[in-house]
Design a protein around this motif. Structure first.
Motif, PDB file in Angstrom:
ATOM      1  N   ASN A   1       4.899  28.013  -3.180  1.00  0.00           N
ATOM      2  CA  ASN A   1       4.174  29.201  -2.710  1.00  0.00           C
ATOM      3  C   ASN A   1       4.727  30.475  -3.336  1.00  0.00           C
ATOM      4  OD1 ASN A   1       2.432  27.771  -1.073  1.00  0.00           O
ATOM      5  ND2 ASN A   1       3.647  28.044   0.776  1.00  0.00           N
ATOM      6  N   LEU A   2       6.049  30.562  -3.444  1.00  0.00           N
ATOM      7  CA  LEU A   2       6.668  31.759  -4.021  1.00  0.00           C
ATOM      8  C   LEU A   2       6.238  31.951  -5.468  1.00  0.00           C
ATOM      9  CD1 LEU A   2       8.679  34.121  -3.995  1.00  0.00           C
ATOM     10  CD2 LEU A   2      10.493  32.469  -4.541  1.00  0.00           C
ATOM     11  N   VAL A   3       6.285  30.886  -6.255  1.00  0.00           N
ATOM     12  CA  VAL A   3       5.935  31.004  -7.675  1.00  0.00           C
ATOM     13  C   VAL A   3       4.440  31.254  -7.857  1.00  0.00           C
ATOM     14  CG1 VAL A   3       5.977  29.847  -9.922  1.00  0.00           C
ATOM     15  CG2 VAL A   3       7.911  29.599  -8.359  1.00  0.00           C
ATOM     16  N   ARG A   4       3.618  30.635  -7.030  1.00  0.00           N
ATOM     17  CA  ARG A   4       2.172  30.897  -7.127  1.00  0.00           C
ATOM     18  C   ARG A   4       1.856  32.340  -6.756  1.00  0.00           C
ATOM     19  NH1 ARG A   4      -0.383  25.303  -4.550  1.00  0.00           N
ATOM     20  NH2 ARG A   4      -0.124  24.024  -6.429  1.00  0.00           N
ATOM     21  N   THR A   5       2.549  32.882  -5.760  1.00  0.00           N
ATOM     22  CA  THR A   5       2.365  34.288  -5.408  1.00  0.00           C
ATOM     23  C   THR A   5       2.811  35.180  -6.555  1.00  0.00           C
ATOM     24  OG1 THR A   5       2.565  33.967  -3.024  1.00  0.00           O
ATOM     25  CG2 THR A   5       3.143  36.140  -3.873  1.00  0.00           C
ATOM     26  N   PHE A   6       3.954  34.859  -7.149  1.00  0.00           N
ATOM     27  CA  PHE A   6       4.467  35.608  -8.297  1.00  0.00           C
ATOM     28  C   PHE A   6       3.448  35.603  -9.434  1.00  0.00           C
ATOM     29  CE2 PHE A   6       6.561  35.008 -12.448  1.00  0.00           C
ATOM     30  CZ  PHE A   6       7.136  36.273 -12.610  1.00  0.00           C
ATOM     31  N   GLU A   7       2.928  34.432  -9.767  1.00  0.00           N
ATOM     32  CA  GLU A   7       1.952  34.320 -10.858  1.00  0.00           C
ATOM     33  C   GLU A   7       0.697  35.122 -10.555  1.00  0.00           C
ATOM     34  OE1 GLU A   7      -1.530  33.065 -12.916  1.00  0.00           O
ATOM     35  OE2 GLU A   7      -1.163  32.606 -10.797  1.00  0.00           O
ATOM     36  N   MET A   8       0.239  35.069  -9.310  1.00  0.00           N
ATOM     37  CA  MET A   8      -0.941  35.835  -8.908  1.00  0.00           C
ATOM     38  C   MET A   8      -0.698  37.320  -9.076  1.00  0.00           C
ATOM     39  SD  MET A   8      -2.169  37.917  -6.251  1.00  0.00           S
ATOM     40  CE  MET A   8      -1.181  37.501  -4.804  1.00  0.00           C
ATOM     41  N   GLU A   9       0.467  37.794  -8.642  1.00  0.00           N
ATOM     42  CA  GLU A   9       0.751  39.224  -8.712  1.00  0.00           C
ATOM     43  C   GLU A   9       0.877  39.697 -10.153  1.00  0.00           C
ATOM     44  OE1 GLU A   9       2.643  40.535  -4.586  1.00  0.00           O
ATOM     45  OE2 GLU A   9       4.121  39.529  -5.869  1.00  0.00           O
ATOM     46  N   VAL A  10       1.531  38.915 -10.995  1.00  0.00           N
ATOM     47  CA  VAL A  10       1.645  39.286 -12.411  1.00  0.00           C
ATOM     48  C   VAL A  10       0.266  39.339 -13.060  1.00  0.00           C
ATOM     49  CG1 VAL A  10       2.547  38.621 -14.667  1.00  0.00           C
ATOM     50  CG2 VAL A  10       3.964  38.330 -12.630  1.00  0.00           C
ATOM     51  N   SER A  11      -0.581  38.377 -12.737  1.00  0.00           N
ATOM     52  CA  SER A  11      -1.895  38.265 -13.371  1.00  0.00           C
ATOM     53  C   SER A  11      -2.892  39.296 -12.871  1.00  0.00           C
ATOM     54  CB  SER A  11      -2.473  36.859 -13.133  1.00  0.00           C
ATOM     55  OG  SER A  11      -1.657  35.871 -13.723  1.00  0.00           O
ATOM     56  N   PHE A  12      -2.785  39.710 -11.598  1.00  0.00           N
ATOM     57  CA  PHE A  12      -3.848  40.530 -11.027  1.00  0.00           C
ATOM     58  C   PHE A  12      -3.418  41.893 -10.494  1.00  0.00           C
ATOM     59  CE2 PHE A  12      -5.407  36.163 -10.806  1.00  0.00           C
ATOM     60  CZ  PHE A  12      -6.644  36.309 -11.424  1.00  0.00           C
ATOM     61  N   LYS A  13      -2.133  42.113 -10.261  1.00  0.00           N
ATOM     62  CA  LYS A  13      -1.663  43.424  -9.812  1.00  0.00           C
ATOM     63  C   LYS A  13      -1.039  44.151 -11.000  1.00  0.00           C
ATOM     64  CE  LYS A  13      -0.653  42.180  -4.975  1.00  0.00           C
ATOM     65  NZ  LYS A  13       0.408  42.136  -3.938  1.00  0.00           N
ATOM     66  N   SER A  14      -1.684  45.194 -11.471  1.00  0.00           N
ATOM     67  CA  SER A  14      -1.227  45.866 -12.688  1.00  0.00           C
ATOM     68  C   SER A  14       0.035  46.693 -12.483  1.00  0.00           C
ATOM     69  CB  SER A  14      -2.339  46.758 -13.246  1.00  0.00           C
ATOM     70  OG  SER A  14      -2.747  47.718 -12.282  1.00  0.00           O
ATOM     71  N   ASN A  15       0.313  47.092 -11.246  1.00  0.00           N
ATOM     72  CA  ASN A  15       1.491  47.901 -10.951  1.00  0.00           C
ATOM     73  C   ASN A  15       2.600  47.016 -10.380  1.00  0.00           C
ATOM     74  OD1 ASN A  15       3.425  49.713 -10.131  1.00  0.00           O
ATOM     75  ND2 ASN A  15       2.066  50.934  -8.838  1.00  0.00           N
ATOM     76  N   PRO A  16       3.669  46.746 -11.151  1.00  0.00           N
ATOM     77  CA  PRO A  16       4.721  45.842 -10.655  1.00  0.00           C
ATOM     78  C   PRO A  16       5.457  46.367  -9.438  1.00  0.00           C
ATOM     79  CG  PRO A  16       5.404  46.921 -12.700  1.00  0.00           C
ATOM     80  CD  PRO A  16       3.943  47.230 -12.508  1.00  0.00           C
ATOM     81  N   GLN A  17       5.354  47.666  -9.172  1.00  0.00           N
ATOM     82  CA  GLN A  17       5.968  48.213  -7.960  1.00  0.00           C
ATOM     83  C   GLN A  17       5.281  47.674  -6.709  1.00  0.00           C
ATOM     84  OE1 GLN A  17       8.672  50.046  -7.811  1.00  0.00           O
ATOM     85  NE2 GLN A  17       8.942  50.281 -10.012  1.00  0.00           N
ATOM     86  N   GLN A  18       4.092  47.111  -6.864  1.00  0.00           N
ATOM     87  CA  GLN A  18       3.339  46.567  -5.739  1.00  0.00           C
ATOM     88  C   GLN A  18       3.496  45.052  -5.599  1.00  0.00           C
ATOM     89  OE1 GLN A  18      -0.628  48.077  -6.634  1.00  0.00           O
ATOM     90  NE2 GLN A  18      -0.238  49.933  -5.435  1.00  0.00           N
ATOM     91  N   TRP A  19       4.321  44.452  -6.449  1.00  0.00           N
ATOM     92  CA  TRP A  19       4.566  43.018  -6.341  1.00  0.00           C
ATOM     93  C   TRP A  19       5.502  42.760  -5.154  1.00  0.00           C
ATOM     94  CZ3 TRP A  19       5.959  41.700 -12.139  1.00  0.00           C
ATOM     95  CH2 TRP A  19       4.839  41.960 -12.945  1.00  0.00           C
ATOM     96  N   LEU A  20       5.104  41.888  -4.254  1.00  0.00           N
ATOM     97  CA  LEU A  20       5.913  41.549  -3.086  1.00  0.00           C
ATOM     98  C   LEU A  20       6.947  40.467  -3.386  1.00  0.00           C
ATOM     99  CD1 LEU A  20       3.101  41.344  -0.369  1.00  0.00           C
ATOM    100  CD2 LEU A  20       4.597  43.291  -0.865  1.00  0.00           C
TER     101      LEU A  20
END
Length: 241
Positions: free
Chosen positions: A64-83
């Protein structure tokens, strides 16, 4: 909704759909203007996943952690918003190579940071957008990922994983073979007490992956062969017996 759910696990180690629901309530800078839809991916996983980890197990949490990470990298353009990461500390590398920051990863994308320049893929010449287009075209049905086995728990998590997809679209002028391509690798992730990622080291064989994507030959070479259809090598797989 808080960033920690009722089951006492941090949001970023729960199902990524929970992260997406939470993120819809925040002012997230989505690359495409809207949150991603993983319904097709979940459908593929239901039919093709080989490892159904028990909810709450270490394997499920890491996945789950890695899938969330991959989702955030792929779809959230601002890394400050990555959880999923501790932004200011985060570093990622592949096969002992250069380390990239969260900002660099957000700008270049996973394909360009995880794959160095080689004969069949020039990461330095590709953008975030072009790299995703190349591999989405090659794997039109998706390129799922799952954890195979976890060897060590926090704070230094070592695990084996697989990526796979059906090569049914063109790859940089090379003909699709219709084969299922599987990539297997090892990742070492260092996490903080709240399970956010501090660093990530990936180890896998890029050359084997790319050799499978170029095995069908160049489309123009195949199409010039007398009486040869460039897609005949894999279309026959779908003919009724």
């Amino acid at each position: 909704m808080s960033s920690t759910q009722s089951n006492d696990l941090p949001l970023w180690v729960q199902d990524r759909d929970e992260v997406i629901v939470y993120s819809k309530q925040a002012n997230i800078e989505w690359r495409n203007g809207t949150p991603p839809d993983y319904s097709r991916s979940k459908e593929n996983l239901a039919h093709e996943s080989l490892y159904n980890h028990v909810e709450g197990s270490l394997e499920a949490i890491v996945q789950n952690l890695v899938r969330t990470f991959e989702m955030e990298v792929s779809f959230k353009s601002n890394p400050q918003q990555w959880l999923s990461v501790i932004n200011e500390q985060f570093r990622v590398s592949t096969n002992g190579g250069r380390e990239f920051t969260a900002e660099e990863l957000a700008a270049k994308g996973t394909y360009n940071t995880f794959m160095p320049n080689s004969e069949h893929y020039q990461s330095s010449e590709e953008t975030f957008e072009s790299s995703h287009q190349i591999f989405h075209s090659a794997f039109p049905q998706g390129f799922p990922w799952e954890v195979i086995e976890v060897y060590s728990g926090p704070p230094k998590v070592t695990f084996k994983w697989r990526h796979w997809g059906h090569f049914r679209g063109e790859y940089k002028g090379f003909a699709p073979t219709g084969e299922t391509i599987e990539m297997v690798g090892i990742t070492v992730v260092r996490v903080a007490g709240d399970l956010k990622i501090i660093s990530m080291e990936n180890y896998f064989d890029n050359s084997l992956f790319l050799s499978q994507l170029t095995a069908g030959g160049k489309l123009e070479d195949i199409s010039n062969l007398p009486g040869r259809c460039p897609f005949s090598s894999w279309l026959k797989k779908f003919k009724k017996i």
